[in-house]
Design an enzyme around this catalytic site. Structure first.
Site, mmCIF file in Angstrom:
data_model
loop_
_atom_site.group_PDB
_atom_site.id
_atom_site.type_symbol
_atom_site.label_atom_id
_atom_site.label_comp_id
_atom_site.label_asym_id
_atom_site.label_seq_id
_atom_site.Cartn_x
_atom_site.Cartn_y
_atom_site.Cartn_z
ATOM 1 C CG LEU A 38 -3.027 48.110 35.845
ATOM 2 C CD1 LEU A 38 -4.426 48.498 36.291
ATOM 3 C CD2 LEU A 38 -2.983 46.641 35.474
ATOM 4 C CG ASP A 39 0.252 47.317 29.430
ATOM 5 O OD1 ASP A 39 1.289 47.892 29.811
ATOM 6 O OD2 ASP A 39 0.238 46.125 29.052
ATOM 7 N N PRO A 40 -2.220 51.072 29.312
ATOM 8 C CG PRO A 40 -1.440 52.882 28.042
ATOM 9 C CD PRO A 40 -1.028 51.527 28.558
#
Length: 294
Positions: free
Chosen positions: A40-42
Site C-alpha cells: 500500500l502507498d504510505p
C-alpha cells in the site's frame, strides 16, 4: 510455543510504508522470514496481509486475488501524483449531480486497460517508476489489463466524492480516481484510500502494528492464520502416509488432479503439505512446507 508459519492480517496506518509495517510485525512476532502480499502507498491505510515463515512460499495466490477499497476523491483539482503527495492545481468546480456520478461510475465497470502511474513501484529496465519520477524523468508505460468488478458512490458533496471499488490485481485506484475526475469534467485526486478486503480477508479482522507490539510475542503469534488459507482457491487433495512421505521428499506421486493445474495437498491428520501441479495423471511438487510430513 505458538506456530511461526501463517498469515497475519495487519491494518497499515497512514504515513507508514508497507515495508515498515512488515518490519514491525516481524519483530513483534519474533519471526525472521516474512513478506507482504501486495503493498500500500504510505498515504493509504488498511488491510496488509503478511506471510510469515513457510507461508511466504504461497503468498502469490493472494497477490492474484481481487481487492476492495474505499476512496475519497477531491473534485475540482488535480495532482501530479494522483494523491495528496503531489503538486495540486485547481481545475474547476464540480457542478453535476448524483445521477451524473452514477453514470460515470457504472461506465467504468468491466475489463479495460490502465496505464500505471509514474509514481508507482512498477519496474522498467530495473528501475522503479517512482524513482524515475523523482528525477523528473517521465517515460512511456505500457497499458495493463485490469477489471473493475464493482464501484459505488458512498457520499457526494460539491468538493468530494467517496466511493467503494472492488477490482482485479494491478489496478491503481489513484489512476481510477483521476479517470473519474476527467469523465466528470472537473478533475480529481485521492485524499484518502483504505483497502478493506483482499479475497475473503477483511480489514475488520486485522490489527495495527502498534497493537501487535503492545500485546507481546506469544499473543501476537496466536493471531496467525494457518498457511493453507493462502491456497483455498485450489482444489484440495488428501493423500495417505506413503504418498505424503514421497511428496515431502520431492517425488512425483500417483494421485490425480485437474489437468495441468495446481492443487493443495494434505496429508494424514489434515496437515498441509504444499502445492503440486498435475502432469500426465501424476502430481509433481511445486512448493513444499518445510515443516510438513517428515
Amino acid at each position: 510455543m505458538s506456530p511461526v508459519d501463517g498469515l497475519l492480517l495487519v491494518d497499515k496506518p497512514e504515513g507508514e510504508t508497507s515495508t515498515r509495517s512488515l518490519a514491525v510485525a516481524r519483530r513483534a512476532l519474533g519471526i525472521r522470514k516474512a513478506g507482504h502480499t501486495g503493498t500500500l502507498d504510505p498515504f493509504a491505510t488498511g488491510l496488509l496481509p503478511l506471510a510469515m515463515g513457510e507461508a511466504t512460499k504461497f503468498s502469490r495466490f493472494l497477490l492474484d486475488a481481487d481487492k476492495s477499497y474505499q476512496a475519497r476523491l477531491r473534485l475540482g483539482a488535480i495532482s501530479t501524483t494522483g494523491d495528496t503527495e503531489g503538486e495540486i492545481s485547481e481545475v474547476g468546480r464540480f457542478c453535476g449531480d448524483i445521477a451524473e456520478v452514477e453514470r460515470v461510475l457504472s461506465g467504468l465497470v468491466g475489463e479495460q486497460t490502465q496505464v500505471p502511474p509514474m509514481h508507482s513501484a512498477v519496474r522498467v529496465d530495473g528501475k522503479r517508476l517512482y524513482d524515475l519520477a523523482r528525477e523528473g524523468i517521465i517515460i512511456e508505460r505500457a497499458p495493463r489489463k485490469i477489471a473493475i468488478k464493482s464501484i459505488e458512490c458512498l457520499e457526494l458533496s460539491p468538493n468530494f466524492l467517496e466511493f467503494s471499488v472492488t477490482c482485479s490485481k494491478g489496478t491503481y485506484v489513484r489512476t481510477l480516481g483521476e479517470e473519474i475526475g476527467r469523465r466528470l469534467g472537473c478533475g480529481g485526486y485521492l485524499t484518502a484510500l483504505r483497502r478493506t478486503a483482499i479475497g475473503r480477508f477483511r480489514v475488520d479482522d486485522s490489527i495495527t502494528p502498534s497493537q501487535l507490539v503492545e500485546m507481546g510475542q506469544e499473543a501476537a503469534r496466536e493471531l496467525l492464520l494457518p498457511a493453507e488459507v493462502l491456497v483455498e482457491s485450489l482444489d484440495r487433495i488428501d493423500i495417505g502416509d506413503r504418498d505424503a512421505w514421497a511428496f515431502c521428499n520431492g517425488q512425483v506421486i500417483g494421485a490425480s488432479g485437474p489437468a495441468g493445474g495446481e492443487v493443495a495437498l494434505f496429508g494424514p491428520g489434515g496437515r498441509f503439505l504444499g502445492v503440486a501441479r498435475e502432469a500426465g495423471g501424476r502430481l509433481a511438487p511445486c512448493r513444499l512446507m518445510a515443516t510438513g510430513h517428515g
